[in-house]
Write a protein that holds these residues in place. Sequence first.
Motif, mmCIF file in Angstrom:
data_model
loop_
_atom_site.group_PDB
_atom_site.id
_atom_site.type_symbol
_atom_site.label_atom_id
_atom_site.label_comp_id
_atom_site.label_asym_id
_atom_site.label_seq_id
_atom_site.Cartn_x
_atom_site.Cartn_y
_atom_site.Cartn_z
ATOM 1 N N ASP A 1 -7.854 -27.925 -8.253
ATOM 2 C CA ASP A 1 -8.792 -28.235 -7.175
ATOM 3 C C ASP A 1 -8.223 -27.729 -5.858
ATOM 4 O O ASP A 1 -7.119 -28.097 -5.459
ATOM 5 C CB ASP A 1 -9.018 -29.745 -7.124
ATOM 6 C CG ASP A 1 -10.062 -30.156 -6.097
ATOM 7 O OD1 ASP A 1 -10.770 -29.273 -5.587
ATOM 8 O OD2 ASP A 1 -10.162 -31.358 -5.806
ATOM 9 N N VAL A 2 -8.983 -26.884 -5.175
ATOM 10 C CA VAL A 2 -8.563 -26.391 -3.859
ATOM 11 C C VAL A 2 -9.615 -26.732 -2.801
ATOM 12 O O VAL A 2 -9.777 -26.032 -1.817
ATOM 13 C CB VAL A 2 -8.284 -24.869 -3.883
ATOM 14 C CG1 VAL A 2 -7.063 -24.566 -4.726
ATOM 15 C CG2 VAL A 2 -9.495 -24.097 -4.407
ATOM 16 N N THR A 3 -10.334 -27.806 -3.047
ATOM 17 C CA THR A 3 -11.380 -28.255 -2.121
ATOM 18 C C THR A 3 -10.787 -28.567 -0.750
ATOM 19 O O THR A 3 -9.704 -29.149 -0.636
ATOM 20 C CB THR A 3 -12.068 -29.503 -2.689
ATOM 21 O OG1 THR A 3 -12.771 -29.140 -3.887
ATOM 22 C CG2 THR A 3 -13.060 -30.082 -1.700
ATOM 23 N N GLU A 4 -11.489 -28.126 0.280
ATOM 24 C CA GLU A 4 -11.134 -28.457 1.654
ATOM 25 C C GLU A 4 -12.420 -28.701 2.412
ATOM 26 O O GLU A 4 -13.509 -28.618 1.836
ATOM 27 C CB GLU A 4 -10.319 -27.332 2.291
ATOM 28 C CG GLU A 4 -11.021 -25.995 2.250
ATOM 29 C CD GLU A 4 -10.134 -24.866 2.751
ATOM 30 O OE1 GLU A 4 -10.636 -24.052 3.542
ATOM 31 O OE2 GLU A 4 -8.963 -24.803 2.333
ATOM 32 N N GLU A 5 -12.320 -29.013 3.681
ATOM 33 C CA GLU A 5 -13.513 -29.329 4.462
ATOM 34 C C GLU A 5 -14.509 -28.175 4.415
ATOM 35 O O GLU A 5 -14.172 -27.031 4.738
ATOM 36 C CB GLU A 5 -13.134 -29.627 5.909
ATOM 37 C CG GLU A 5 -14.313 -30.073 6.753
ATOM 38 C CD GLU A 5 -13.912 -30.437 8.165
ATOM 39 O OE1 GLU A 5 -14.817 -30.729 8.964
ATOM 40 O OE2 GLU A 5 -12.702 -30.422 8.468
ATOM 41 N N ILE B 1 -16.099 -26.761 -1.660
ATOM 42 C CA ILE B 1 -15.774 -27.400 -2.937
ATOM 43 C C ILE B 1 -15.489 -26.280 -3.923
ATOM 44 O O ILE B 1 -16.389 -25.506 -4.278
ATOM 45 C CB ILE B 1 -16.927 -28.291 -3.430
ATOM 46 C CG1 ILE B 1 -17.219 -29.388 -2.404
ATOM 47 C CG2 ILE B 1 -16.586 -28.908 -4.783
ATOM 48 C CD1 ILE B 1 -18.408 -30.257 -2.752
ATOM 49 N N TYR B 2 -14.236 -26.163 -4.368
ATOM 50 C CA TYR B 2 -13.792 -24.983 -5.115
ATOM 51 C C TYR B 2 -12.664 -25.367 -6.061
ATOM 52 O O TYR B 2 -11.812 -26.202 -5.732
ATOM 53 C CB TYR B 2 -13.292 -23.929 -4.127
ATOM 54 C CG TYR B 2 -13.184 -22.525 -4.670
ATOM 55 C CD1 TYR B 2 -14.192 -21.598 -4.472
ATOM 56 C CD2 TYR B 2 -12.051 -22.116 -5.358
ATOM 57 C CE1 TYR B 2 -14.091 -20.296 -4.947
ATOM 58 C CE2 TYR B 2 -11.927 -20.824 -5.841
ATOM 59 C CZ TYR B 2 -12.948 -19.908 -5.626
ATOM 60 O OH TYR B 2 -12.841 -18.623 -6.105
ATOM 61 N N SER B 3 -12.672 -24.738 -7.231
ATOM 62 C CA SER B 3 -11.567 -24.875 -8.177
ATOM 63 C C SER B 3 -11.139 -23.493 -8.628
ATOM 64 O O SER B 3 -11.978 -22.616 -8.845
ATOM 65 C CB SER B 3 -11.983 -25.670 -9.421
ATOM 66 O OG SER B 3 -12.339 -26.992 -9.109
ATOM 67 N N THR B 4 -9.847 -23.289 -8.768
ATOM 68 C CA THR B 4 -9.386 -22.098 -9.456
ATOM 69 C C THR B 4 -9.336 -22.388 -10.945
ATOM 70 O O THR B 4 -9.104 -23.528 -11.369
ATOM 71 C CB THR B 4 -8.007 -21.644 -8.966
ATOM 72 O OG1 THR B 4 -7.074 -22.722 -9.091
ATOM 73 C CG2 THR B 4 -8.092 -21.187 -7.514
ATOM 74 N N VAL B 5 -9.582 -21.350 -11.748
ATOM 75 C CA VAL B 5 -9.628 -21.465 -13.197
ATOM 76 C C VAL B 5 -8.292 -21.021 -13.773
ATOM 77 O O VAL B 5 -7.803 -19.923 -13.460
ATOM 78 C CB VAL B 5 -10.759 -20.588 -13.771
ATOM 79 C CG1 VAL B 5 -10.791 -20.683 -15.294
ATOM 80 C CG2 VAL B 5 -12.104 -21.002 -13.182
#
Length: 260
Positions: free
Chosen positions: A167-171, A174-178
């Motif tokens: 999970d690399v979510t920030e303000e 909303i994002y995830s690396t696979v």
Amino acid sequence: MSTKISTWPAATPMWVDLGVDDLPAAKAFYADLFGWDFASGGQDAGDYQLAQLRGRTVAGMGPKQDPDTPTAWTTFLASDDVDLTAKKIDAAGGQLLAAPFDVMDSGRMALAADSGGAAFGIWQAGTHIGAERVNEHGTLCWNELHTRDYTAARSFYSKVFDVSYQDVTEEGLIYSTVRRPLDGREVGGIHHDTALPDHTPNHWMTWFASDYVAGTATRAVELGATLLGPVEESALGRMVVVRAPQGEVFGVIDAPRTSD
């Protein structure tokens, strides 16, 4: 490293190809923009072309099989067994758009849509491993899923490809690396894209590397493309999204400065 001579590990986005209405025009565009040369995909491949950069294959291109389909880059994920992957896609709520079939001795493939409708390909390598040069100017460097169905998409790809996520979510993002199962390496991304227009389907996005993003963007416009926003700074470097003259959308981003 930037070259690859062995089979890509399962779940890695390892190939992109493009179906177009005007193949000579598309070849001319990418030859000028990225310096690609083209070679025939083989005697039985019709007009399918292998884009090459300094002697290594980097992408595929050919005429559309169905003129009514949109012009788009298709991301292919590596599989050790396409037939088994196809069964997992069905079980996870996806849809096969083209059942597994052999592509001469090059490999075995299928086309599918995930549970949110995003199309992608699956490739089991034979003599063709996919991209042989990556992460440098004019080559593939990243693939990410833009989806409205973030939780469902993460569940789908973990069931089908046994991937995990960082999970690399920030303000505002909303994002995830696979992470692929072999070694946990980050090989792609899933973006909860809340800004997708109503008429735009969930889709996989292709990113090509550039040593000079602003210059590549300027040249793309000179060649008839449209920028979908200004060149911007990001944590990974300068980036821009381009719509090519025949409608396909792709990203251009600073070439990675670390080894592959």
